[in-house]
Design an enzyme around this catalytic site. Structure first.
Site, short mmCIF file in Angstrom:
data_model
loop_
_atom_site.label_atom_id
_atom_site.label_comp_id
_atom_site.label_asym_id
_atom_site.label_seq_id
_atom_site.Cartn_x
_atom_site.Cartn_y
_atom_site.Cartn_z
CE LYS A 15 1.99 0.87 -3.97
NZ LYS A 15 2.61 1.88 -3.14
NE ARG A 90 7.28 -2.08 -1.53
CZ ARG A 90 6.04 -2.05 -1.04
NH1 ARG A 90 5.17 -2.95 -1.40
NH2 ARG A 90 5.70 -1.11 -0.19
NE ARG A 127 -0.66 4.71 5.18
CZ ARG A 127 -0.16 4.02 4.18
NH1 ARG A 127 -0.69 4.10 2.99
NH2 ARG A 127 0.88 3.26 4.37
NE ARG A 158 1.25 0.44 6.69
CZ ARG A 158 1.49 0.19 5.41
NH1 ARG A 158 0.49 0.11 4.56
NH2 ARG A 158 2.72 0.03 4.96
NE ARG A 169 6.46 2.23 4.47
CZ ARG A 169 5.32 2.87 4.79
NH1 ARG A 169 5.28 3.68 5.84
NH2 ARG A 169 4.26 2.69 4.09
#
Ligand code: AMP
Length: 220
Positions: A15, A90, A127, A158, A169
């Site tokens: 996204k 969300r 990532r 992250r 998550r």
């Protein structure tokens, strides 16, 4: 008419990357609640202090807090020609609040970027993000990139991209965010994109879909 867009999709669906590309191409702002919350944490504001522990666990910051952040952001002048929301809404409560905020702003195009869960886990665990500008980098190839392709900044993982928090998550996504596909699914301005392709292919599909929706309803 303004081009107002939201990107649905699980963490790791792409996204942020797609919203960034599209926003730059169209000259409209990308509004990422995750980025705004991370900035608040970095700056040590009241909002950041409230959000930090929740984000570290991979849970959702409360609807009221996030809705206030978005409401305030949508009062700025730069959203007049439109905006792309990334990571908001969300929950159904956030989607209902957004419908109210959209009153008088034109239509809302909703894009759902779909990616199978195994691929999401693979992407999230490999990532890296730029410490300076937040751009994502893929570190799953043979060579691990060391600096940001956009600004040359340092890349790091992250803090919520570790396996336990990734699982949480994704669980939170299934429980709270996936119902938004039903919430928006029957609207004529909803479309689904196959996110399990290269970023370039996803971007091409996204632009075709948005152009078609804009042409049908005279959005852009
Ligand atoms: P993201 O960068 O979109 O993956 O967001 C990172 C974290 O920020 C999430 O795991 C949540 O803790 C928090 N967050 C971002 N956007 C929202 C939202 N719309 N509602 C609640 N929490 C959010």
């Amino acid at each position: 008419m303004a081009l107002n867009l939201i990107m649905l999709g699980a963490p790791g669906a792409g996204k942020g990357t797609q919203a960034e590309r599209f926003a730059r191409a169209k000259g409209i702002p990308k509004i990422s609640t995750g980025d705004m919350l991370r900035d608040a944490v970095k700056e040590g504001t009241e909002l950041g202090r409230r959000a930090q522990a929740i984000m570290a666990r991979g849970e959702l910051v409360s609807d009221d807090v996030v809705i206030d952040v978005v409401r305030e952001r949508l009062t700025r002048n730069d959203v007049r020609a439109g905006f792309i929301l990334d990571g908001f809404p969300r929950t159904v409560a956030q989607a209902q609040a957004l419908d109210q905020l959209m009153d008088g702003r034109g239509r809302l195009i909703v894009v759902d970027i779909a990616v199978p869960e195994a691929e999401l886990v693979r992407r999230l665990s490999s990532r890296l993000v730029c410490e300076d500008c937040g751009t994502n980098a893929d570190a799953s190839g043979v060579f691990t990139p060391t600096s940001c392709i956009r600004c040359g900044g340092r890349l790091k993982q992250r803090s919520d991209d570790n396996e336990a928090v990734i699982r949480e998550r994704l669980r939170v996504y299934r429980r709270n965010t996936q119902p938004l596909v039903d919430y928006y699914g029957r609207r004529p301005t909803f479309c689904k994109i196959d996110g399990a392709q290269t970023a370039d292919r996803v971007a091409a599909d996204l632009s075709t879909a948005i152009e078609a929706l804009s042409a049908e309803g005279g959005v852009a």
